[in-house]
Design a protein around this motif. Structure first.
Motif, PDB file in Angstrom:
ATOM      1  N   TYR A 132       0.810  -1.215   0.000  1.00 58.64           N
ATOM      2  CA  TYR A 132       0.000   0.000   0.000  1.00 58.64           C
ATOM      3  C   TYR A 132       0.846   1.270   0.000  1.00 58.64           C
ATOM      4  O   TYR A 132       0.656   2.155  -0.825  1.00 58.64           O
ATOM      5  N   GLN A 179       0.798   4.024  -2.997  1.00 61.16           N
ATOM      6  CA  GLN A 179       0.237   5.352  -2.738  1.00 61.16           C
ATOM      7  C   GLN A 179       1.308   6.425  -2.936  1.00 61.16           C
ATOM      8  O   GLN A 179       1.029   7.515  -3.427  1.00 61.16           O
ATOM      9  N   GLN A 187       3.876   6.266  -4.973  1.00 58.71           N
ATOM     10  CA  GLN A 187       4.119   6.453  -6.405  1.00 58.71           C
ATOM     11  C   GLN A 187       2.996   7.241  -7.050  1.00 58.71           C
ATOM     12  O   GLN A 187       3.241   8.118  -7.889  1.00 58.71           O
ATOM     13  N   ILE A 188       1.758   6.958  -6.636  1.00 60.43           N
ATOM     14  CA  ILE A 188       0.616   7.699  -7.179  1.00 60.43           C
ATOM     15  C   ILE A 188       0.768   9.181  -6.854  1.00 60.43           C
ATOM     16  O   ILE A 188       0.597  10.052  -7.707  1.00 60.43           O
ATOM     17  N   LEU A 190       3.474  10.864  -6.066  1.00 64.51           N
ATOM     18  CA  LEU A 190       4.620  11.448  -6.764  1.00 64.51           C
ATOM     19  C   LEU A 190       4.282  11.733  -8.224  1.00 64.51           C
ATOM     20  O   LEU A 190       4.478  12.845  -8.725  1.00 64.51           O
ATOM     21  N   GLY A 191       3.736  10.723  -8.892  1.00 63.76           N
ATOM     22  CA  GLY A 191       3.439  10.880 -10.310  1.00 63.76           C
ATOM     23  C   GLY A 191       2.362  11.916 -10.556  1.00 63.76           C
ATOM     24  O   GLY A 191       2.454  12.701 -11.502  1.00 63.76           O
ATOM     25  N   PHE A 212       9.335  13.503   0.987  1.00 62.72           N
ATOM     26  CA  PHE A 212       9.743  13.837  -0.380  1.00 62.72           C
ATOM     27  C   PHE A 212       8.555  13.660  -1.329  1.00 62.72           C
ATOM     28  O   PHE A 212       8.383  14.424  -2.277  1.00 62.72           O
ATOM     29  N   ALA A 270       7.012  16.302  -3.882  1.00 64.33           N
ATOM     30  CA  ALA A 270       6.872  15.998  -5.307  1.00 64.33           C
ATOM     31  C   ALA A 270       5.422  16.132  -5.755  1.00 64.33           C
ATOM     32  O   ALA A 270       5.140  16.515  -6.880  1.00 64.33           O
ATOM     33  N   LEU A 285      16.538  17.953  -5.250  1.00 67.77           N
ATOM     34  CA  LEU A 285      17.621  17.065  -5.690  1.00 67.77           C
ATOM     35  C   LEU A 285      18.837  17.899  -6.101  1.00 67.77           C
ATOM     36  O   LEU A 285      19.991  17.549  -5.790  1.00 67.77           O
ATOM     37  N   PHE A 304      19.963  10.557   1.353  1.00 66.77           N
ATOM     38  CA  PHE A 304      18.878  11.118   0.526  1.00 66.77           C
ATOM     39  C   PHE A 304      18.599  10.275  -0.697  1.00 66.77           C
ATOM     40  O   PHE A 304      17.454  10.139  -1.121  1.00 66.77           O
ATOM     41  N   SER A 305      19.632   9.652  -1.260  1.00 68.54           N
ATOM     42  CA  SER A 305      19.354   8.875  -2.468  1.00 68.54           C
ATOM     43  C   SER A 305      18.558   7.613  -2.129  1.00 68.54           C
ATOM     44  O   SER A 305      17.661   7.220  -2.879  1.00 68.54           O
ATOM     45  N   MET A 330      14.915   8.766  -1.495  1.00 61.66           N
ATOM     46  CA  MET A 330      14.214   9.098  -2.739  1.00 61.66           C
ATOM     47  C   MET A 330      13.934   7.848  -3.561  1.00 61.66           C
ATOM     48  O   MET A 330      12.837   7.672  -4.080  1.00 61.66           O
ATOM     49  N   ALA A 331      14.938   6.988  -3.648  1.00 66.28           N
ATOM     50  CA  ALA A 331      14.744   5.771  -4.429  1.00 66.28           C
ATOM     51  C   ALA A 331      13.638   4.913  -3.828  1.00 66.28           C
ATOM     52  O   ALA A 331      12.845   4.299  -4.545  1.00 66.28           O
ATOM     53  N   MET A 360      10.163   6.327  -4.570  1.00 61.70           N
ATOM     54  CA  MET A 360       9.844   6.182  -5.988  1.00 61.70           C
ATOM     55  C   MET A 360       9.671   4.723  -6.363  1.00 61.70           C
ATOM     56  O   MET A 360       9.383   4.404  -7.503  1.00 61.70           O
ATOM     57  N   MET A 410      12.070   2.361  -6.179  1.00 60.01           N
ATOM     58  CA  MET A 410      13.254   1.743  -6.777  1.00 60.01           C
ATOM     59  C   MET A 410      13.994   0.872  -5.777  1.00 60.01           C
ATOM     60  O   MET A 410      14.864   0.090  -6.153  1.00 60.01           O
TER      61      MET A 410
END
Lengths: 646, 379
Positions: free
Chosen positions: B240, B244, B246-247, B249-250, B279, B283, B295, B332-333, B336-337, B340, B342
């Motif tokens: 979940y 959520q 990703q939704i 962010l996009g 983050f 976004a 970034l 931070f990477s 963020m990853a 997102m 990743m």
């Protein structure tokens, strides 16, 4: 001075090279992150935006206001009222509902049992589900809760529309009622309208409400709301109101209906008033009745049991659902069948010695001593049974049944009501099919006087009377206008019966009321312009046994109520230019002339007068009793007709 | 010119040191923190006092600490590196003991109002010790197996303790942070190749161990991996958060949905939005422009640190700067990853932006070291 090893250039360069490599790796990672961001936020943004909207934007339906039902004069007989209620959401009450409920109990009565029930429900349900604490509050209670809202965290006063029947019991059977949609209702409907899923939606359950559901329902409105992750509504984005259902005007006259109900009182009875020219049903009233509002609000179990166990069957609609042996009111059918068949003419006479013998059995006339010589007209006015026994043997049952059907018996009239009965106009084929037996001559004799297999509803008897009176194939109707559009009155075809024969039947019915020896002379109308024609009927609920006849126990008063005869009466007026036909059945009432005829006459008078029957229309000796009756009634007197949409 | 000579003659002293701070870095840090305050206001529904205000106080305190540490000369840091490491190591052992007595996974010690998380402190101490080690170790021995083994043990000892807490995320951060220092110090790339190969092998073994008696990770850690590999498999359960996120962010698109207008965060579809998923809020509300700005600022911070390190002729100082900025970069990477989709969700804060005292204080302490290295660089 020399550099220490730590600060030699070689070391510095080495860190530099590795540092740059590190910077390169990190730049690569940052670039990857940036590219992923770009892919999500620039290239696929639309797709994610749709998902986000799908998450947070929900469509909620709005229950449309149900169409109103008016009577023929524009009086609202089924309307909508504001229903004030309060709900409580546990989450908004800060998790603890009991203190809030205790405070609320000071404003509106909440019994300890109800309190326990509510606490139990709160414990079971989700914290964000609003739970109805109290329904149908008075405006005072509702506003006191609204004023005290700051002290009642989580309590929301709400208002919605709910069906209300201002005439309560008067129209209960014809209108039916609405109620919440049950799983059973849904199982019967293919592809149900989503609005049916809303808890506050009310569906027509029985009667006119059910049959006219498509017109009355209206179109649901829509609200687009934003919800949070828990499904709680945060705000409304747009609102599109629904369309109210069509206003349906019925042919019913609410005042006449009310009078009929009052006139029948506590009797187990039914009355139908029909416009002889248009087929408009002005009154279709079954007694005793019940309050349909109780069903809308959810009837209590004791109340429902009381209705179910009442021996007068208040829930049954005796006007269309109840079928009775029509008794002597059927004699017009037999007479017209005989005249049409040519086996008799208006002048043909039969001798009545008080009985006749057929098929080895003795058939009695209601008058022990007999009527002597009887012709067509006096056979009706004296209601001589032997005349019809003789006639039936000549004309045969099939022609009697055919005439009965011509006059509207033995068929289902398509009225938007529940459980409209077909009745029975029996013939040879019917008996063979139904009982697997051959038709006996005795069956014909019984049928000729509306006993035996013959069954008719009060509605059918009213249709029969209207057809005899008008000479046209009148069909009943209940809908006068939908959304202001008048429903056309069909051009009823002329009845396939010789008008001269109809005149004989009418003359006989006139003599029933107005000749010196007519069986219903007491119930006549003395005003000449409203001159009334009618026919009494007394139908046996069971056969009188030989033993009873020997003992002489044949008087109705000596029998238990449920074994007494049904009293029937059909009539129309004015005789010269018929306007209204009335049929009345009083279950187990006794004699048609004594019990049913005065009721039918009074209802007919109300229809003719367009209000309370004038006392001078009835014979002088009955005026005091009539006035007394009127004074005891709680009559409905509407103010100016309300035609506005609620 | 002797070491003492230029140290005394050309390194600023006293209050004058403040002029020699890496000021662009100070402003960049303040700018990132300010973005954090703004987002904390947003996720609190416009209220400052909920999260932004306490965070501002903490940041102010952190700034004071950073500048104060910048005044401390490098010889002190070099001297303190071993005791600091030992202290942190003992604290980790203590936490392990307390944790065994107490709840399952206690990772901190309460000292009055301060909640001390030794594993966080260890990240700094480890960098400090390794930097001192490679400063001391002659260059030609850097890739000698024996001299490689010592830092590996120094790294793995605390990592092992953190791993049994269990805190996989911090363990990885410790290994990666130490690795960065070793890398910068010039350890042969072959070792890294071997470690990466071994790492892949280890991951394979760990995954293989699932469901057996010798299972190497807790069940919830395995589930995180599952969720990462296929978040849609369990959209209302473990997947979940990532879905959520990703939704959100996009749906931010190019320029975002506006300050406090993000439906995903405002309507609570996003979890942990003031900490791990802040983050995502940025976004969603400020879009690609906002996310790239942050970034960019981070990249500039790394850039200024690396420039400071590359231009620093003091090997110890340069290694500290690289190590600390590398740790910061990992922070931070990874965050963020993760948001997102990743990397597996692992609950890491976004440095300088997420709400939370410990991580902010450790970061400012680290930047204090970076500043000290910058101020006291040989000239």
């Amino acid at each position: 001075m020399t550099d220490t090893p730590r600060q030699n250039d070689g070391n510095g360069r080495r860190i530099g090279r590795r540092g740059l490599m590190l910077a390169g790796i990190q730049l690569g990672v940052v670039t990857t992150l940036a590219l992923k961001l770009r892919s999500m936020q620039v290239e696929h943004a639309e797709q994610y935006r749709m998902l986000a909207d799908g998450n947070s934007i929900k469509i909620r339906l709005l229950v449309p206001a149900r169409g109103l039902i008016h009577d023929r004069n524009g009086i609202v007989i089924a309307g909508n009222e504001q229903n004030y209620r309060v709900t409580l959401t546990r989450e908004e009450a800060g998790g603890e509902v009991e203190p809030v409920l205790r405070r609320l109990a000071r404003l509106i009565p909440i019994s300890d049992a109800r309190m326990a029930e509510l606490l139990d429900e709160f414990a079971r349900r989700s914290a964000i589900t609003p739970i109805v604490l109290a329904d149908r509050l008075s405006w005072e209670q509702f506003s006191s809760i609204a004023v005290n809202a700051p002290a009642l965290a989580g309590v929301t006063p709400e208002s919605g529309l709910s069906r209300v029947y201002p005439r309560a019991g008067d129209l209960a059977h014809v209108l039916g009622y609405v109620g919440p949609v049950s799983d059973y209702d849904l199982s019967k409907i293919e592809d149900p309208d989503p609005v049916l899923m809303l808890p506050e939606f009310q569906l027509g359950k029985v009667g006119f409400e059910a049959r006219m559901e498509d017109h009355l329902r209206g179109k649901a409105g829509q609200r687009r709301v934003e919800v949070n992750s828990a499904g709680r509504e945060m705000r409304q984005l747009s609102r599109q109101e629904g369309e109210q259902g069509a206003t349906v005007q019925m042919t019913i006259d609410a005042r006449l209906q009310n009078y009929a109900a009052q006139r029948m009182g506590e009797e187990s009875a039914a009355a139908v008033v029909m416009d002889v020219q248009t087929g408009d049903i002005l009154t279709i009233c079954s007694s005793p009745s019940f309050d349909p509002n109780k069903f809308v609000r959810g009837i209590s179990s004791p109340d429902y049991k009381a209705l179910m166990n009442h021996d007068h069957r208040p829930l049954a609609d005796k006007t269309v659902q109840g079928v009775y042996p029509p008794g002597s009111t059927f004699k017009m059918v037999t007479l017209l069948a005989g005249l049409e068949a040519g086996v008799i003419n208006a002048g043909s006479r039969f001798y009545c010695p008080g009985y006749t013998t057929a098929g080895g059995r003795r058939f009695h006339c209601w008058r022990k001593g007999g009527h002597g010589t009887v012709d067509a007209v006096t056979s009706l006015s004296h209601s001589c049974d032997v005349y019809y026994y003789e006639l039936a043997q000549k004309v045969g049952i099939d022609r009697i049944a055919a005439m009965a059907r011509k006059l509207g018996l033995g068929q289902r009239h398509d009225l938007p009501m529940s459980a409209v009965a077909e009745g029975i106009a029996p013939d040879r084929a019917w008996k063979q099919a139904r009982h697997g037996q051959a038709w006996q001559v005795g069956d014909s004799l019984n049928a000729s006087i509306g006993q035996g297999y013959v069954l008719a509803s009060p509605l059918q008897l009213a249709v029969m009377t209207a057809r005899i009176a008008s000479g046209r194939e009148i069909r009943p109707r209940l809908v006068r206008a939908i959304d202001g559009v008048q429903q056309p009155v069909p051009d009823f075809p002329v009845l396939d019966v010789n008008p001269a024969f109809l005149r004989v039947a009418r003359l006989g019915m006139d003599e029933v009321m107005n000749s010196a020896t007519g069986t219903a002379r007491r119930s006549r109308i003395v005003r000449e312009d409203w001159r009334m024609a009618g026919k009494t009927g007394t139908s046996q609920v069971r056969n009188i046994t030989a033993a009873e006849r020997a003992r002489g126990v044949v008087s109705n008063d000596q029998l238990p109520w449920e074994r007494r005869d049904h009293a029937l009466f059909v009539c129309y007026a004015p005789y010269d230019a018929p306007r209204y036909a009335v049929s009345v059945v009083v279950e187990h009432g006794g004699g048609g002339s004594a019990v049913a005829a005065p009721v039918a006459r009074d209802i007919l008078l109300f229809a003719l007068a367009g209000g309370l029957p004038p006392l001078d229309a009835v014979p002088g000796d009955q005026r005091d009793a009539m006035e007394e009756r009127h004074n005891a009634m709680h009559l409905f007197t509407p103010e100016a007709p309300r035609l506005t949409r609620a | 010119m002797s070491y003492l000579n230029y140290s005394v003659a050309q390194t600023p002293t006293g209050l004058r040191k403040i002029l020699y701070l890496n000021w662009p870095l100070v402003f960049l840090i303040a700018a990132v923190a300010s973005i954090g305050f703004l987002m904390l206001v947003s996720v609190a529904g416009g209220r400052v006092e909920t999260w932004a205000e306490p965070q501002m106080y903490r940041f102010a305190a952190g700034m004071v600490i950073m500048i104060a540490l910048a005044f401390v000369p490098m010889w002190f840091w070099r001297g303190i590196s071993i005791p600091a490491y030992v202290c942190c190591f003992l604290l980790l052992v203590a936490v392990e003991l307390v944790g065994t007595i107490g709840m399952g996974a206690q990772r901190w010690i309460d000292i009055g109002p301060i909640r001390l998380q030794p594993s966080e402190l260890m990240k700094i101490s480890l960098v400090l010790l390794l930097a001192a080690y490679y400063d001391w170790l002659p260059q030609r021995r850097v890739s000698h197996p024996l001299w490689v083994l010592i830092p590996v043990v120094l790294i793995l000892a605390p990592t092992g303790l953190v791993l049994i807490q269990p805190d996989l995320g911090t363990s990885i951060m410790l290994v990666a942070g130490g690795g960065i220092v070793m890398f910068a110090a010039g350890v042969s790339l072959w070792y890294f190749a071997v470690v990466i190969a071994a790492g892949v092998g280890l991951v394979a073994t760990v995954l293989e161990s699932r469901g057996t008696d010798w299972q190497l990770l807790k069940d919830y850690q395995f589930r995180r991996i599952d969720t990462f590999l296929d978040p849609t498999a369990d959209p209302l359960g473990a997947g979940y958060n990532i879905i959520q996120s990703q939704i959100a962010l996009g749906s931010g698109g190019w320029s975002g949905r506006g300050f406090m207008q993000g439906t995903q965060s405002r309507l609570n579809f996003l979890p942990e939005k003031h900490t791990d998923f802040i983050f995502t809020v940025l976004a969603e509300e400020f879009g690609f422009v906002g996310a790239m700005s942050l970034l960019g600022l981070y990249t500039l911070i790394i850039g200024f640190c690396l420039y400071s390190a590359l231009s620093n002729r003091d090997r110890f100082a340069a290694l500290i700067t690289v190590g600390i900025s590398g740790t910061f970069f990992l922070y931070f990477s990874i965050n963020m990853a993760t948001v997102m989709g990743m990397l597996p969700a692992k609950g890491s804060p976004l440095p300088l932006v997420s709400y939370g005292g410990t991580s902010l204080m450790i970061l400012m302490l680290g930047f204090g070291l970076v500043q000290a290295a910058h101020v006291h660089r040989p000239r």
